[in-house]
Design a protein around this motif. Structure first.
Motif, PDB file in Angstrom:
ATOM      1  N   ASN A  48      24.399  26.489  56.926  1.00 27.25           N
ATOM      2  CA  ASN A  48      23.699  26.683  58.195  1.00 27.25           C
ATOM      3  C   ASN A  48      24.426  27.783  58.977  1.00 27.25           C
ATOM      4  O   ASN A  48      25.646  27.713  59.146  1.00 27.25           O
ATOM      5  CB  ASN A  48      23.699  25.371  58.980  1.00 27.25           C
ATOM      6  N   PRO A 102      18.598  20.481  62.492  1.00 22.69           N
ATOM      7  CA  PRO A 102      19.371  21.182  61.456  1.00 22.69           C
ATOM      8  C   PRO A 102      19.009  20.804  60.020  1.00 22.69           C
ATOM      9  O   PRO A 102      19.035  21.658  59.141  1.00 22.69           O
ATOM     10  CB  PRO A 102      20.818  20.789  61.766  1.00 22.69           C
ATOM     11  N   PHE A 108      15.977  22.801  59.085  1.00 20.70           N
ATOM     12  CA  PHE A 108      16.333  24.214  58.962  1.00 20.70           C
ATOM     13  C   PHE A 108      17.063  24.469  57.657  1.00 20.70           C
ATOM     14  O   PHE A 108      16.743  25.414  56.924  1.00 20.70           O
ATOM     15  CB  PHE A 108      17.191  24.661  60.153  1.00 20.70           C
ATOM     16  N   LEU A 148      15.920  25.198  64.380  1.00 20.69           N
ATOM     17  CA  LEU A 148      17.349  24.971  64.590  1.00 20.69           C
ATOM     18  C   LEU A 148      17.616  23.686  65.369  1.00 20.69           C
ATOM     19  O   LEU A 148      18.705  23.120  65.268  1.00 20.69           O
ATOM     20  CB  LEU A 148      17.983  26.169  65.320  1.00 20.69           C
ATOM     21  N   LYS A 182      13.480  30.050  63.440  1.00 15.91           N
ATOM     22  CA  LYS A 182      14.556  29.704  64.380  1.00 15.91           C
ATOM     23  C   LYS A 182      14.205  28.506  65.265  1.00 15.91           C
ATOM     24  O   LYS A 182      15.087  27.817  65.751  1.00 15.91           O
ATOM     25  CB  LYS A 182      14.978  30.909  65.224  1.00 15.91           C
TER      26      LYS A 182
END
Length: 193
Positions: A144, A128, A131, A125, A122
């Motif tokens: 996402n 992006p 992630f 994040l 996490k």
């Protein structure tokens, strides 16, 4: 003393089936006409809690049981109580993330696996692209998770007022509500409907 957010307090209090309660009694020393039937039931239930806690917990109260829909990263937990009124978590923004539907379709075990994995990544994040790259490597998807941010409902302190002080406050609120009603024809028309 323990502290809890208003949102969690309402989950606990209003879990009881107030619509089907047949509590009777006076809300106040004078009639108050601007409450709905539901609001009257809620106030009478709280009045019953304060007058006769044993009866309230035996006959009215339904313990709050959290529900896990397996669609959010953080759900299915009981409300948190906080030891101090200045606890940062008591005043934090509610943050959650939708679990991608591709994972939800795989079942509860995979959802729990995703939740555990999510905790380890996490921190990514903030970037992006990285992630999503990790999401694709682990799960084979590029969706996402949608972030859910809800402003904190706040906390409240209950004043320990005498009956006279409380009645004075209620009387003032009723008086101001009456003034507002009669303040204009527009107010009377709207509130009458």
């Amino acid at each position: 003393m323990a502290y809890i957010t208003l949102s969690n307090t309402n989950k606990i209090i209003f879990k009881s089936n107030l619509k089907n309660l047949n509590l009777v009694g006076d809300l106040y020393k004078i009639p108050i006409y601007f409450f709905s039937k539901y609001e009257e039931s809620a106030l009478l239930a709280i009045q019953e809690l304060l007058k006769n806690p044993e009866k309230y917990f035996n006959e009215i109260y339904i313990p709050y049981e959290p529900v896990d829909t397996f669609t959010l990263v953080y759900e299915g937990k009981k409300p948190s109580y906080h030891k101090f009124s200045d606890c940062p978590r008591l005043h934090s923004v509610y943050e959650n993330f939708e679990i991608p539907s591709e994972i939800v379709k795989l079942g509860k075990e995979k959802v729990n696996e995703f939740r555990n994995w999510f905790e380890t990544v996490k921190n990514l994040l903030d970037d992006p692209q990285i992630f999503v790259m990790r999401l694709k490597l682990k799960w084979g998807i590029e969706t996402n998770p949608n972030a859910i941010l809800i402003r904190n409902s706040g906390s409240t302190e209950v004043e320990n007022l005498s009956i006279e002080e409380l009645e004075n406050k209620i009387d003032l609120i009723i008086k101001n509500a009456g003034k507002f009603y009669y303040d204009s024809e527009k107010n009377k028309t709207i509130l009458s409907k």
